[in-house]
Design a protein around this motif. Sequence first.
Motif, PDB file in Angstrom:
ATOM      1  N   LEU A  62       0.799  -1.236   0.151  1.00  0.00           N
ATOM      2  CA  LEU A  62       0.044  -0.044  -0.136  1.00  0.00           C
ATOM      3  C   LEU A  62       0.967   1.211   0.021  1.00  0.00           C
ATOM      4  CD1 LEU A  62      -2.977  -1.037   2.674  1.00  0.00           C
ATOM      5  CD2 LEU A  62      -3.015  -0.921  -0.122  1.00  0.00           C
ATOM      6  N   LEU A  63       2.088   1.159   0.432  1.00  0.00           N
ATOM      7  CA  LEU A  63       2.774   2.283   0.477  1.00  0.00           C
ATOM      8  C   LEU A  63       3.961   2.393  -0.632  1.00  0.00           C
ATOM      9  CD1 LEU A  63       3.797   2.314   4.092  1.00  0.00           C
ATOM     10  CD2 LEU A  63       2.205   3.874   2.936  1.00  0.00           C
ATOM     11  N   GLY A  64       3.767   1.205  -1.745  1.00  0.00           N
ATOM     12  CA  GLY A  64       4.557   1.553  -2.987  1.00  0.00           C
ATOM     13  C   GLY A  64       5.785   0.746  -2.641  1.00  0.00           C
ATOM     14  N   PHE A  65       6.158  -0.034  -1.789  1.00  0.00           N
ATOM     15  CA  PHE A  65       7.327  -1.048  -1.659  1.00  0.00           C
ATOM     16  C   PHE A  65       6.686  -2.570  -2.083  1.00  0.00           C
ATOM     17  CE2 PHE A  65       8.129   2.808   0.965  1.00  0.00           C
ATOM     18  CZ  PHE A  65       9.026   3.350   0.332  1.00  0.00           C
ATOM     19  N   GLU A  66       6.492  -2.601  -3.361  1.00  0.00           N
ATOM     20  CA  GLU A  66       5.977  -3.904  -3.864  1.00  0.00           C
ATOM     21  C   GLU A  66       6.977  -5.157  -4.144  1.00  0.00           C
ATOM     22  OE1 GLU A  66       3.573  -2.854  -7.229  1.00  0.00           O
ATOM     23  OE2 GLU A  66       2.300  -1.612  -5.994  1.00  0.00           O
ATOM     24  N   SER A  67       8.098  -4.594  -4.144  1.00  0.00           N
ATOM     25  CA  SER A  67       9.066  -5.659  -4.486  1.00  0.00           C
ATOM     26  C   SER A  67      10.011  -6.050  -3.340  1.00  0.00           C
ATOM     27  CB  SER A  67      10.115  -5.211  -5.554  1.00  0.00           C
ATOM     28  OG  SER A  67       9.358  -5.201  -6.779  1.00  0.00           O
ATOM     29  N   ARG A 113      13.545  -4.075   0.405  1.00  0.00           N
ATOM     30  CA  ARG A 113      12.146  -3.669   0.039  1.00  0.00           C
ATOM     31  C   ARG A 113      12.337  -2.342  -0.735  1.00  0.00           C
ATOM     32  NH1 ARG A 113       6.889  -6.090  -0.348  1.00  0.00           N
ATOM     33  NH2 ARG A 113       6.809  -7.374   1.341  1.00  0.00           N
ATOM     34  N   VAL A 114      11.676  -2.488  -1.970  1.00  0.00           N
ATOM     35  CA  VAL A 114      12.207  -1.315  -2.862  1.00  0.00           C
ATOM     36  C   VAL A 114      10.816  -1.463  -3.754  1.00  0.00           C
ATOM     37  CG1 VAL A 114      14.525  -1.263  -3.097  1.00  0.00           C
ATOM     38  CG2 VAL A 114      13.298  -3.003  -4.524  1.00  0.00           C
ATOM     39  N   PRO A 115      10.363  -0.235  -4.563  1.00  0.00           N
ATOM     40  CA  PRO A 115       9.097  -0.204  -5.414  1.00  0.00           C
ATOM     41  C   PRO A 115       9.127  -1.311  -6.374  1.00  0.00           C
ATOM     42  CG  PRO A 115      10.257   2.037  -5.035  1.00  0.00           C
ATOM     43  CD  PRO A 115      11.186   1.134  -4.446  1.00  0.00           C
ATOM     44  N   ASN A 116      10.446  -1.352  -7.083  1.00  0.00           N
ATOM     45  CA  ASN A 116      10.112  -2.196  -8.343  1.00  0.00           C
ATOM     46  C   ASN A 116      11.866  -2.477  -8.737  1.00  0.00           C
ATOM     47  OD1 ASN A 116      11.677   0.254  -9.468  1.00  0.00           O
ATOM     48  ND2 ASN A 116       9.390   0.973  -9.950  1.00  0.00           N
ATOM     49  N   ALA A 117      12.069  -3.133  -9.843  1.00  0.00           N
ATOM     50  CA  ALA A 117      13.269  -3.650 -10.561  1.00  0.00           C
ATOM     51  C   ALA A 117      14.158  -2.473 -10.361  1.00  0.00           C
ATOM     52  CB  ALA A 117      13.274  -4.317 -11.600  1.00  0.00           C
ATOM     53  N   LYS A 118      13.872  -1.475 -10.748  1.00  0.00           N
ATOM     54  CA  LYS A 118      14.694  -0.239 -10.982  1.00  0.00           C
ATOM     55  C   LYS A 118      15.249   0.254  -9.743  1.00  0.00           C
ATOM     56  CE  LYS A 118      15.132   4.378 -13.016  1.00  0.00           C
ATOM     57  NZ  LYS A 118      14.359   5.727 -12.849  1.00  0.00           N
ATOM     58  N   GLY A 119      14.011   0.280  -8.809  1.00  0.00           N
ATOM     59  CA  GLY A 119      14.622   0.484  -7.155  1.00  0.00           C
ATOM     60  C   GLY A 119      15.671  -0.450  -6.834  1.00  0.00           C
ATOM     61  N   TYR A 120      15.354  -1.630  -7.093  1.00  0.00           N
ATOM     62  CA  TYR A 120      16.650  -2.484  -6.709  1.00  0.00           C
ATOM     63  C   TYR A 120      17.924  -2.210  -7.303  1.00  0.00           C
ATOM     64  CZ  TYR A 120      19.792  -6.488  -5.972  1.00  0.00           C
ATOM     65  OH  TYR A 120      20.854  -6.998  -5.750  1.00  0.00           O
ATOM     66  N   ASP A 121      17.692  -1.987  -8.609  1.00  0.00           N
ATOM     67  CA  ASP A 121      19.361  -1.670  -9.532  1.00  0.00           C
ATOM     68  C   ASP A 121      19.794  -0.372  -8.446  1.00  0.00           C
ATOM     69  OD1 ASP A 121      21.083  -2.229 -11.469  1.00  0.00           O
ATOM     70  OD2 ASP A 121      20.311  -0.254 -12.263  1.00  0.00           O
ATOM     71  N   GLU A 122      18.710   0.418  -8.466  1.00  0.00           N
ATOM     72  CA  GLU A 122      19.567   1.707  -7.564  1.00  0.00           C
ATOM     73  C   GLU A 122      20.320   1.438  -6.308  1.00  0.00           C
ATOM     74  OE1 GLU A 122      16.337   4.455  -7.462  1.00  0.00           O
ATOM     75  OE2 GLU A 122      16.187   4.913  -9.799  1.00  0.00           O
ATOM     76  N   PHE A 123      19.664   0.460  -5.492  1.00  0.00           N
ATOM     77  CA  PHE A 123      19.998   0.152  -4.346  1.00  0.00           C
ATOM     78  C   PHE A 123      21.214  -0.674  -4.641  1.00  0.00           C
ATOM     79  CE2 PHE A 123      20.566  -3.574  -1.677  1.00  0.00           C
ATOM     80  CZ  PHE A 123      20.904  -3.063  -0.326  1.00  0.00           C
ATOM     81  N   TYR A 124      21.330  -1.725  -5.418  1.00  0.00           N
ATOM     82  CA  TYR A 124      22.348  -2.407  -5.760  1.00  0.00           C
ATOM     83  C   TYR A 124      23.917  -1.568  -6.150  1.00  0.00           C
ATOM     84  CZ  TYR A 124      25.367  -5.394  -8.705  1.00  0.00           C
ATOM     85  OH  TYR A 124      26.577  -6.043  -8.929  1.00  0.00           O
ATOM     86  N   GLN A 125      23.470  -0.459  -7.231  1.00  0.00           N
ATOM     87  CA  GLN A 125      24.685   0.201  -7.733  1.00  0.00           C
ATOM     88  C   GLN A 125      24.964   1.136  -6.561  1.00  0.00           C
ATOM     89  OE1 GLN A 125      25.677  -0.068 -10.686  1.00  0.00           O
ATOM     90  NE2 GLN A 125      24.272  -1.316 -11.365  1.00  0.00           N
ATOM     91  N   LYS A 126      24.450   1.630  -5.547  1.00  0.00           N
ATOM     92  CA  LYS A 126      24.949   2.256  -4.426  1.00  0.00           C
ATOM     93  C   LYS A 126      25.645   1.562  -3.587  1.00  0.00           C
ATOM     94  CE  LYS A 126      21.383   5.931  -4.434  1.00  0.00           C
ATOM     95  NZ  LYS A 126      20.183   6.556  -3.626  1.00  0.00           N
TER      96      LYS A 126
END
Length: 153
Positions: A62-67, A113-126
């Motif tokens: 519900l808060l947009g952290f679906e992945s 927990r991230v919004p989507n795959a792009k959010g995970y990639d941003e986490f991973y890159q950082k």
Amino acid sequence: MEVSLDAIDRKILSELQQDASLPLDEIARRVGASKTPVWNRIRKMRNQGVIRKQTVILDPDLLGFESCFFVLIRTSEHEEGWQDKFLNVIRNRPEVMEAHRLAGDIDYILKVRVPNAKGYDEFYQKLISEVKLFNVTATLSMEEIKSTTALPL
């Protein structure tokens, strides 16, 4: 050091694990004791560290952290300085819901927990820009079957 708890303490803890917002009167009624002794037991368990804190559990979808990704990390670095830096990085990343050091082939596992795959990639890159890692593998959770914070008292 294990703390000694009696049946009433365990009942109190079970009630609090289900809903820590219950009024003290209701907890006392449910465990079959009066209000003041129940309050004293709760205070004692807080002082002993049995009860660490009270919080709320939010709905990530519900808060947009679906992945939800489980990130398996292997490292070739085991020096104290590297570990301190790594632990500092993951403790300060709000996406990391849980982190565990493991025995076996994998050194660490993170629940992210991230919004989507792009959010995970941003986490991973950082993450890889902040700390040297040998191997990182991520697995996407397709469905959460069970999630609880309650211990089996």
